[in-house]
Design a protein around this motif. Sequence first.
Motif, PDB file in Angstrom:
ATOM      1  N   GLU A   1      51.647  34.046  41.390  1.00  0.00           N
ATOM      2  CA  GLU A   1      50.255  33.607  41.309  1.00  0.00           C
ATOM      3  C   GLU A   1      49.923  32.658  42.469  1.00  0.00           C
ATOM      4  O   GLU A   1      50.744  31.837  42.879  1.00  0.00           O
ATOM      5  CB  GLU A   1      49.995  32.916  39.969  1.00  0.00           C
ATOM      6  CG  GLU A   1      48.516  32.703  39.670  1.00  0.00           C
ATOM      7  CD  GLU A   1      48.283  32.187  38.270  1.00  0.00           C
ATOM      8  OE1 GLU A   1      47.212  32.461  37.696  1.00  0.00           O
ATOM      9  OE2 GLU A   1      49.174  31.495  37.740  1.00  0.00           O
TER      10      GLU A   1
ATOM     11  N   SER B   1      49.306  35.669  48.447  1.00  0.00           N
ATOM     12  CA  SER B   1      48.542  36.818  48.929  1.00  0.00           C
ATOM     13  C   SER B   1      49.401  38.075  48.850  1.00  0.00           C
ATOM     14  O   SER B   1      50.633  38.005  48.833  1.00  0.00           O
ATOM     15  CB  SER B   1      48.073  36.597  50.369  1.00  0.00           C
ATOM     16  OG  SER B   1      49.191  36.417  51.229  1.00  0.00           O
TER      17      SER B   1
ATOM     18  N   LYS C   1      39.756  49.483  40.550  1.00  0.00           N
ATOM     19  CA  LYS C   1      40.677  48.710  39.720  1.00  0.00           C
ATOM     20  C   LYS C   1      40.653  49.264  38.303  1.00  0.00           C
ATOM     21  O   LYS C   1      39.589  49.410  37.703  1.00  0.00           O
ATOM     22  CB  LYS C   1      40.278  47.231  39.721  1.00  0.00           C
ATOM     23  CG  LYS C   1      41.160  46.330  38.870  1.00  0.00           C
ATOM     24  CD  LYS C   1      40.675  44.886  38.965  1.00  0.00           C
ATOM     25  CE  LYS C   1      41.521  43.936  38.143  1.00  0.00           C
ATOM     26  NZ  LYS C   1      41.023  42.522  38.241  1.00  0.00           N
TER      27      LYS C   1
ATOM     28  N   LEU D   1      36.796  40.359  43.290  1.00  0.00           N
ATOM     29  CA  LEU D   1      37.560  40.169  44.526  1.00  0.00           C
ATOM     30  C   LEU D   1      36.664  39.830  45.717  1.00  0.00           C
ATOM     31  O   LEU D   1      37.178  39.597  46.817  1.00  0.00           O
ATOM     32  CB  LEU D   1      38.378  41.422  44.846  1.00  0.00           C
ATOM     33  CG  LEU D   1      39.563  41.709  43.919  1.00  0.00           C
ATOM     34  CD1 LEU D   1      40.322  42.933  44.397  1.00  0.00           C
ATOM     35  CD2 LEU D   1      40.489  40.509  43.826  1.00  0.00           C
TER      36      LEU D   1
ATOM     37  N   ARG E   1      37.694  37.176  48.218  1.00  0.00           N
ATOM     38  CA  ARG E   1      39.142  36.975  48.131  1.00  0.00           C
ATOM     39  C   ARG E   1      39.923  38.151  48.696  1.00  0.00           C
ATOM     40  O   ARG E   1      41.147  38.186  48.587  1.00  0.00           O
ATOM     41  CB  ARG E   1      39.586  36.745  46.693  1.00  0.00           C
ATOM     42  CG  ARG E   1      39.131  35.451  46.077  1.00  0.00           C
ATOM     43  CD  ARG E   1      39.926  35.134  44.807  1.00  0.00           C
ATOM     44  NE  ARG E   1      39.769  36.137  43.766  1.00  0.00           N
ATOM     45  CZ  ARG E   1      40.768  36.815  43.234  1.00  0.00           C
ATOM     46  NH1 ARG E   1      41.999  36.652  43.662  1.00  0.00           N
ATOM     47  NH2 ARG E   1      40.534  37.711  42.282  1.00  0.00           N
ATOM     48  N   ALA E   2      39.233  39.122  49.274  1.00  0.00           N
ATOM     49  CA  ALA E   2      39.925  40.309  49.773  1.00  0.00           C
ATOM     50  C   ALA E   2      39.266  40.819  51.039  1.00  0.00           C
ATOM     51  O   ALA E   2      38.109  40.504  51.337  1.00  0.00           O
ATOM     52  CB  ALA E   2      39.935  41.396  48.698  1.00  0.00           C
TER      53      ALA E   2
ATOM     54  N   ILE F   1      44.652  40.976  49.350  1.00  0.00           N
ATOM     55  CA  ILE F   1      44.047  40.044  48.392  1.00  0.00           C
ATOM     56  C   ILE F   1      44.672  38.673  48.602  1.00  0.00           C
ATOM     57  O   ILE F   1      45.901  38.533  48.660  1.00  0.00           O
ATOM     58  CB  ILE F   1      44.264  40.509  46.937  1.00  0.00           C
ATOM     59  CG1 ILE F   1      43.776  41.945  46.750  1.00  0.00           C
ATOM     60  CG2 ILE F   1      43.557  39.580  45.953  1.00  0.00           C
ATOM     61  CD1 ILE F   1      44.094  42.523  45.373  1.00  0.00           C
TER      62      ILE F   1
ATOM     63  N   VAL G   1      45.889  35.387  44.651  1.00  0.00           N
ATOM     64  CA  VAL G   1      45.884  36.251  43.473  1.00  0.00           C
ATOM     65  C   VAL G   1      46.063  35.430  42.201  1.00  0.00           C
ATOM     66  O   VAL G   1      46.708  34.371  42.202  1.00  0.00           O
ATOM     67  CB  VAL G   1      46.989  37.323  43.570  1.00  0.00           C
ATOM     68  CG1 VAL G   1      46.739  38.265  44.713  1.00  0.00           C
ATOM     69  CG2 VAL G   1      48.358  36.672  43.675  1.00  0.00           C
ATOM     70  N   THR G   2      45.470  35.899  41.122  1.00  0.00           N
ATOM     71  CA  THR G   2      45.605  35.261  39.819  1.00  0.00           C
ATOM     72  C   THR G   2      46.168  36.268  38.822  1.00  0.00           C
ATOM     73  O   THR G   2      46.303  37.459  39.130  1.00  0.00           O
ATOM     74  CB  THR G   2      44.248  34.743  39.311  1.00  0.00           C
ATOM     75  OG1 THR G   2      43.372  35.866  39.090  1.00  0.00           O
ATOM     76  CG2 THR G   2      43.608  33.803  40.333  1.00  0.00           C
TER      77      THR G   2
ATOM     78  N   ASP H   1      44.508  39.551  38.177  1.00  0.00           N
ATOM     79  CA  ASP H   1      44.563  40.616  39.187  1.00  0.00           C
ATOM     80  C   ASP H   1      45.649  41.642  38.885  1.00  0.00           C
ATOM     81  O   ASP H   1      45.709  42.685  39.557  1.00  0.00           O
ATOM     82  CB  ASP H   1      44.796  40.009  40.575  1.00  0.00           C
ATOM     83  CG  ASP H   1      43.623  39.157  41.033  1.00  0.00           C
ATOM     84  OD1 ASP H   1      42.486  39.464  40.634  1.00  0.00           O
ATOM     85  OD2 ASP H   1      43.844  38.179  41.781  1.00  0.00           O
ATOM     86  N   SER H   2      46.497  41.367  37.910  1.00  0.00           N
ATOM     87  CA  SER H   2      47.512  42.358  37.531  1.00  0.00           C
ATOM     88  C   SER H   2      46.824  43.591  36.958  1.00  0.00           C
ATOM     89  O   SER H   2      46.141  43.517  35.938  1.00  0.00           O
ATOM     90  CB  SER H   2      48.478  41.765  36.496  1.00  0.00           C
ATOM     91  OG  SER H   2      49.260  40.738  37.059  1.00  0.00           O
TER      92      SER H   2
ATOM     93  N   VAL I   1      51.373  40.370  38.951  1.00  0.00           N
ATOM     94  CA  VAL I   1      51.266  38.960  39.349  1.00  0.00           C
ATOM     95  C   VAL I   1      52.113  38.133  38.385  1.00  0.00           C
ATOM     96  O   VAL I   1      51.840  38.107  37.180  1.00  0.00           O
ATOM     97  CB  VAL I   1      49.806  38.480  39.337  1.00  0.00           C
ATOM     98  CG1 VAL I   1      49.731  37.015  39.730  1.00  0.00           C
ATOM     99  CG2 VAL I   1      48.961  39.337  40.273  1.00  0.00           C
TER     100      VAL I   1
END
Length: 311
Positions: free
Chosen positions: A46, A49, A70, A89, A92-93, A103, A106-107, A110-111, A136
């Motif tokens: 987490e 990137s 996604k 995203l 962030r991407a 990305i 990531v958090t 995002d998995s 993640v």
Amino acid sequence: MALKPRWRGFQLCARMPDFFLMLLFRGCLIGAVNLKSSNRNPVVQEFESVELSCIITDSQTNDPRIEWKKIQNAQTTYVFFDNKIQGDLAGRAEMLGKTSLKIWNVTRTDSALYRCEVVARNDRKEMDEIVIELTVQVKPLPPVCRVPKSVPVGKMATLYCQEKEGYPPPHYSWYRNDIPLPKDSRANPRFQNSSFLLNSETGTLVFSAVHKDDSGQYYCIASNDAGSARCEEQKMEVYDLNIGGIIGGVLVVLAVLALITVGICCAYRRGYFINNKQNEESYKTPGKPDGVNYIRTDEEGDFRHKSSFVI
């Protein structure tokens, strides 16, 4: 010697069908868009990137249409569509090259599964796609531990350890006085005087019958591939039952009950309860004497009596 040229010619003729099949196969692939990825199962911790690799290996189209989607919880949302980043995203991407996706920060949310889709209008096979699974990992937080403060010898005791933020779900280990405890006390001669079982998946440490040697400072560590965390030490004291004190206490209670019983019996014998009943009866209103009539008149406003005689 004369047979060798003929044999070579026969071998060349025998190989001709394979050669033509190969040319035919290559001809079918010409103009077909094809994708590949350098890593279809990236794993990242987490707040780091990650790059989702999607590479076009064959295509005759100079400007194919690229889309990223996604897939999470049976729902599909756009990540890259109409040449811009979409959804959560955004900001962030970014796209790497033509088709890969990077990305940042990531958090755990995002998995998911990410699908790269390429549409090449000028190719014989116009579309191809590739699915990438992003995992993640989240470091555990300090777990919540519950340790009984005092337990009598021979009784059952359960210690609890739980952590809900880490991903993948953490495994648990218990320590007593900084010494790691095995999953089963019977498996280690060092703990032959103890009788406990440790469940590393649920975090419970169960003593079937505590012993004096089980007293000490206990703490738990929750760990996964992203890291580990521990709770604060807590003391568990194992004490002996004072059998003599318990027997003495029971005898004192019995003696007090016996004294109360004797006191009640003495009170009955001395007539304390009977005299009280008689006193209550003495306060009753006396009856009318024979031969006297009580008459109330309006003028007197009170009672007067009139004697009567029986002759």
